[in-house]
Design a protein around this motif. Structure first.
Motif, PDB file in Angstrom:
ATOM      1  N   HIS A 166      70.463 -16.495  64.964  1.00 21.73           N
ATOM      2  CA  HIS A 166      70.873 -17.905  65.063  1.00 21.73           C
ATOM      3  C   HIS A 166      69.728 -18.840  64.680  1.00 21.73           C
ATOM      4  CE1 HIS A 166      74.419 -17.081  68.073  1.00 21.73           C
ATOM      5  NE2 HIS A 166      74.371 -16.221  67.062  1.00 21.73           N
ATOM      6  N   GLY A 167      68.747 -18.306  63.955  1.00 19.80           N
ATOM      7  CA  GLY A 167      67.604 -19.115  63.570  1.00 19.80           C
ATOM      8  C   GLY A 167      66.759 -19.568  64.734  1.00 19.80           C
ATOM      9  N   GLY A 168      66.980 -18.942  65.904  1.00 22.31           N
ATOM     10  CA  GLY A 168      66.344 -19.382  67.135  1.00 22.31           C
ATOM     11  C   GLY A 168      67.270 -20.241  67.977  1.00 22.31           C
ATOM     12  N   GLN A 169      68.243 -20.871  67.350  1.00 22.81           N
ATOM     13  CA  GLN A 169      69.292 -21.703  67.952  1.00 22.81           C
ATOM     14  C   GLN A 169      68.733 -22.993  68.546  1.00 22.81           C
ATOM     15  OE1 GLN A 169      72.521 -19.652  69.927  1.00 22.81           O
ATOM     16  NE2 GLN A 169      72.987 -21.426  71.191  1.00 22.81           N
ATOM     17  N   LEU A 170      67.785 -22.892  69.438  1.00 14.68           N
ATOM     18  CA  LEU A 170      67.107 -24.066  69.983  1.00 14.68           C
ATOM     19  C   LEU A 170      65.670 -24.019  69.485  1.00 14.68           C
ATOM     20  CD1 LEU A 170      68.464 -23.973  73.643  1.00 14.68           C
ATOM     21  CD2 LEU A 170      69.299 -25.386  71.747  1.00 14.68           C
ATOM     22  N   CYS A 171      65.353 -24.868  68.525  1.00 14.29           N
ATOM     23  CA  CYS A 171      64.043 -24.838  67.869  1.00 14.29           C
ATOM     24  C   CYS A 171      63.245 -26.091  68.225  1.00 14.29           C
ATOM     25  CB  CYS A 171      64.203 -24.725  66.352  1.00 14.29           C
ATOM     26  SG  CYS A 171      65.037 -23.203  65.827  1.00 14.29           S
ATOM     27  N   VAL A 172      61.960 -25.999  68.065  1.00 18.27           N
ATOM     28  CA  VAL A 172      61.060 -27.115  68.311  1.00 18.27           C
ATOM     29  C   VAL A 172      60.604 -27.663  66.969  1.00 18.27           C
ATOM     30  CG1 VAL A 172      58.876 -27.851  69.333  1.00 18.27           C
ATOM     31  CG2 VAL A 172      60.294 -26.125  70.500  1.00 18.27           C
ATOM     32  N   ALA A 191      70.754 -18.255  59.713  1.00 15.83           N
ATOM     33  CA  ALA A 191      70.811 -18.857  61.040  1.00 15.83           C
ATOM     34  C   ALA A 191      72.220 -18.879  61.602  1.00 15.83           C
ATOM     35  CB  ALA A 191      70.251 -20.283  60.996  1.00 15.83           C
ATOM     36  N   GLY A 192      73.204 -18.507  60.774  1.00 22.27           N
ATOM     37  CA  GLY A 192      74.565 -18.387  61.259  1.00 22.27           C
ATOM     38  C   GLY A 192      75.241 -19.727  61.469  1.00 22.27           C
TER      39      GLY A 192
END
Length: 294
Positions: free
Chosen positions: A219-225, A268-269
């Motif tokens: 998910h590309g990390g889903q929650l990214c900074v 990242a879906g």
């Protein structure tokens, strides 16, 4: 707008990324490959269904689906309706993810910060119609790469294919080398496909001679900074390769130090678990990869 409200809104901000990969043999014409992953579809997601349906307008030469299509027992029919233009018009290939086999369940999101975020299967999670999904894809002519090899000729390029079942569920069994139907009179591209980009699978595909590997799951990390990127990948892949185009095991093949690497694209879906419907700095996506001659 509050951060949580925006993170929920971002799950609906679908996008198509365009990426160029100089991986084809010299003299081959460009191939347009649509990489679709991690839809996590539930029947009520009409905006997502319409967006997926519209992907057919891209008219790709090839579709690669890297799994986690469903997130609800009744998602099969709307999923196939959404994918209908692609199933009817384009050759393709697929592997399964955990959320093709089992419905998602609530879990503590802090688990994703652990070295291994997988929860032990202490009870039987609800099953999803994975066999019916695979049968529908196969009837449309898409190649099933579940722990197997195959070949496909697209646009004058012979594709030698290898894939595995979902490594996140430890269902991967790397297929033994064998004949995949290659001929010497057409350019050849060796392509690996997996749902979850675990290092053991990437290493096996690299050692097998794959020119490129396509994966999803993260998910590309889903929650990214912003400015930092993904916090987690939900597997043993490093955070720097959580999404996008990279090399494996080293730098990209077109960068210094990447001469022996395989191209790696991680999608990242386009979805999330229905129990965590949030994305931040990581829009839901499909990718149109234009494969060009080296």
């Amino acid at each position: 707008m509050g951060g949580l409200a925006y993170a929920h809104l971002e799950t609906k901000l679908f996008t198509v990324r365009d990426v160029t990969v100089p991986v084809l043999p010299p003299g081959a014409r460009d191939l347009r490959v649509l990489h679709v992953s991690d839809l996590h579809l539930v029947p009520s997601q009409q905006r997502k269904i319409a967006w997926v349906h519209a992907l057919g307008d891209l008219e790709p030469d090839l579709v690669v689906n890297t799994g986690d299509n469903m997130a609800h027992r009744d998602a099969l029919a709307p999923l196939l309706s959404a994918l209908e233009p692609l199933l009817e018009r384009a050759p393709g290939m697929f592997v399964m993810g955990s959320n093709d086999y089992y419905a998602p369940q609530p879990k503590n999101p802090a688990r994703y910060l652990l070295p291994d975020a997988r929860s032990p299967l202490t009870s039987s999670p609800p099953t999803l119609p994975a066999a019916e999904l695979a049968a529908a894809f196969s009837r449309a002519g898409w190649v099933d790469l579940t722990n197997r090899r195959d070949s496909l000729r697209v646009g004058g390029v012979q594709l030698d294919l290898v894939g595995v079942d979902d490594p996140h569920l430890d269902r991967d069994v790397f297929p033994e080398p064998g004949t995949t139907g290659s001929t010497s009179d057409v350019p050849t591209l060796r392509l690996g496909v997996t749902h979850a980009p675990y290092r053991r699978v990437l290493d096996a595909m690299h050692a097998d001679g794959a020119d490129a590997v396509l994966a999803g799951h993260t998910h590309g990390g889903q929650l990214c900074v912003p400015g930092f990127g993904a916090l987690v990948t939900n597997c043993d892949l490093d955070r720097g390769r959580a999404k996008g185009l990279h090399g494996w095991p080293g730098a990209r093949p077109d960068e210094p130090g990447g001469e022996g690497s395989t191209w790696l694209h991680v999608s990242a879906g386009a979805g999330t678990s229905p129990y965590a419907p949030f994305r931040f700095a990581c829009r839901p996506e499909a990718t149109l990869l234009t494969l060009t001659a080296r």
